[in-house]
Design a protein around this motif. Sequence first.
Motif, short mmCIF file in Angstrom:
data_model
loop_
_atom_site.label_atom_id
_atom_site.label_comp_id
_atom_site.label_asym_id
_atom_site.label_seq_id
_atom_site.Cartn_x
_atom_site.Cartn_y
_atom_site.Cartn_z
N GLY A 1 0.82 -1.21 0.00
CA GLY A 1 0.00 0.00 0.00
C GLY A 1 0.86 1.26 0.00
N ASP A 2 1.96 1.24 0.77
CA ASP A 2 2.87 2.39 0.79
C ASP A 2 3.50 2.62 -0.58
OD1 ASP A 2 2.30 2.74 3.45
OD2 ASP A 2 4.16 1.81 4.18
N ILE A 3 3.87 1.55 -1.24
CA ILE A 3 4.47 1.66 -2.59
C ILE A 3 3.45 2.26 -3.55
CG2 ILE A 3 5.29 0.32 -4.58
CD1 ILE A 3 6.61 -1.60 -2.49
N LEU A 4 2.20 1.85 -3.45
CA LEU A 4 1.17 2.43 -4.32
C LEU A 4 0.96 3.91 -4.03
CD1 LEU A 4 -1.53 -0.41 -4.40
CD2 LEU A 4 -0.07 0.34 -6.29
N LYS A 5 1.01 4.30 -2.75
CA LYS A 5 0.83 5.71 -2.39
C LYS A 5 1.99 6.56 -2.87
CE LYS A 5 -2.01 4.90 1.67
NZ LYS A 5 -2.01 4.78 3.12
N VAL A 6 3.21 6.06 -2.69
CA VAL A 6 4.40 6.81 -3.13
C VAL A 6 4.36 7.02 -4.64
CG1 VAL A 6 6.92 6.65 -3.38
CG2 VAL A 6 5.85 6.15 -1.18
N ASN A 7 3.83 6.04 -5.33
CA ASN A 7 3.77 6.11 -6.79
C ASN A 7 2.35 6.44 -7.27
OD1 ASN A 7 6.55 5.25 -7.58
ND2 ASN A 7 5.97 3.49 -6.32
N ALA A 8 1.66 7.28 -6.53
CA ALA A 8 0.26 7.60 -6.82
C ALA A 8 0.08 8.19 -8.22
CB ALA A 8 -0.29 8.55 -5.77
N LYS A 9 1.09 8.90 -8.72
CA LYS A 9 0.97 9.53 -10.04
C LYS A 9 1.27 8.57 -11.18
CE LYS A 9 1.87 14.08 -8.25
NZ LYS A 9 2.70 15.26 -8.23
N VAL A 10 1.80 7.41 -10.83
CA VAL A 10 2.09 6.41 -11.86
C VAL A 10 0.81 5.63 -12.12
CG1 VAL A 10 3.45 4.37 -12.45
CG2 VAL A 10 4.49 6.22 -11.13
N PHE B 1 -1.28 2.67 -13.91
CA PHE B 1 -1.21 1.39 -14.58
C PHE B 1 -2.56 0.70 -14.42
CE2 PHE B 1 0.30 0.77 -10.32
CZ PHE B 1 -0.16 -0.47 -9.91
N LYS B 2 -2.87 -0.17 -15.35
CA LYS B 2 -4.23 -0.68 -15.44
C LYS B 2 -4.66 -1.55 -14.24
CE LYS B 2 -3.91 -4.86 -18.24
NZ LYS B 2 -4.34 -5.49 -19.47
N HIS B 3 -3.74 -2.10 -13.51
CA HIS B 3 -4.10 -3.00 -12.40
C HIS B 3 -4.16 -2.30 -11.04
CE1 HIS B 3 -3.98 -6.40 -15.05
NE2 HIS B 3 -2.75 -6.09 -15.44
N ARG B 4 -3.95 -0.99 -11.00
CA ARG B 4 -3.97 -0.26 -9.73
C ARG B 4 -5.28 -0.47 -8.96
NH1 ARG B 4 -1.51 3.73 -6.92
NH2 ARG B 4 0.04 4.13 -8.52
N PRO B 5 -6.45 -0.28 -9.59
CA PRO B 5 -7.71 -0.46 -8.83
C PRO B 5 -7.84 -1.88 -8.25
CG PRO B 5 -8.16 0.66 -10.90
CD PRO B 5 -6.73 0.21 -10.95
N ASN B 6 -7.42 -2.88 -9.01
CA ASN B 6 -7.48 -4.25 -8.51
C ASN B 6 -6.54 -4.45 -7.33
OD1 ASN B 6 -9.37 -5.00 -10.40
ND2 ASN B 6 -7.88 -5.86 -11.82
N MET B 7 -5.36 -3.89 -7.41
CA MET B 7 -4.40 -4.03 -6.32
C MET B 7 -4.92 -3.34 -5.06
SD MET B 7 -0.65 -3.79 -8.07
CE MET B 7 0.18 -4.17 -6.55
N GLU B 8 -5.50 -2.15 -5.22
CA GLU B 8 -6.02 -1.43 -4.06
C GLU B 8 -7.17 -2.18 -3.42
OE1 GLU B 8 -6.76 2.38 -5.87
OE2 GLU B 8 -4.70 3.08 -5.47
N ARG B 9 -8.08 -2.76 -4.23
CA ARG B 9 -9.18 -3.57 -3.69
C ARG B 9 -8.64 -4.80 -2.98
NH1 ARG B 9 -11.84 -2.23 -8.40
NH2 ARG B 9 -11.16 -4.15 -9.39
N THR B 10 -7.63 -5.42 -3.57
CA THR B 10 -7.04 -6.62 -2.97
C THR B 10 -6.42 -6.29 -1.61
OG1 THR B 10 -6.66 -7.61 -5.13
CG2 THR B 10 -5.33 -8.45 -3.30
#
Length: 187
Positions: free
Chosen positions: A20-29, A31-40
């Motif tokens: 989750g921290d990696i996704l937040k740090v790279n919030a501006k990046v 990619f198509k699987h972001r919503p799935n990763m966040e839900r997971t």
Amino acid sequence: SMHEMQNILAIIRESAGLMGDILKVNAKVDFKHRPNMERTLEHISSHVDRGKGLLEATSRLAHSPDDDLLEGCDLAVYARTVALLSERLVRLKGAAVNFAAPASAMPVAVGALRVLMTGYKAVQWAVGGGIKDGVVRMDIEGGADFHVLNVRPPEGISPDLDGVAFLGALLEDGRVEWDGNRLRIFF
């Protein structure tokens, strides 16, 4: 084994937190699987919390016959334990359990094991005939002489009234009553 399971859940939580921290740090990046990763990650977090709750409830069940819990316990703690331990039973019947915890402790002069047995049997009674898409609601009313655990079957369900007598046999006479809407258990 319980301690080891808690360690496993902690590692899963930490790993999911790192993702989750990696996704937040790279919030501006993007990619198509972001919503799935966040839900997971949300799914992982909710199941880790559920697992921790079940481990805590299982530990309370295991310790309920301890000497210091034979003559009395906190009804709020053990009613919550009943709700956690009965979730699967209720889910298999097509319902959910909703426990509204009181704001403070509710000490009773009834042993923890008896509270757990009576509470679990009450929830089992509430869904005995099987249902679909309902909620068993539990709450506690504080009183001067007794605290009352209320168990409300799902809307539109008429539980077997013979079960009330069985539940009454688990405690002293007059400690269980059905008013047509809720089962009242006096502890």
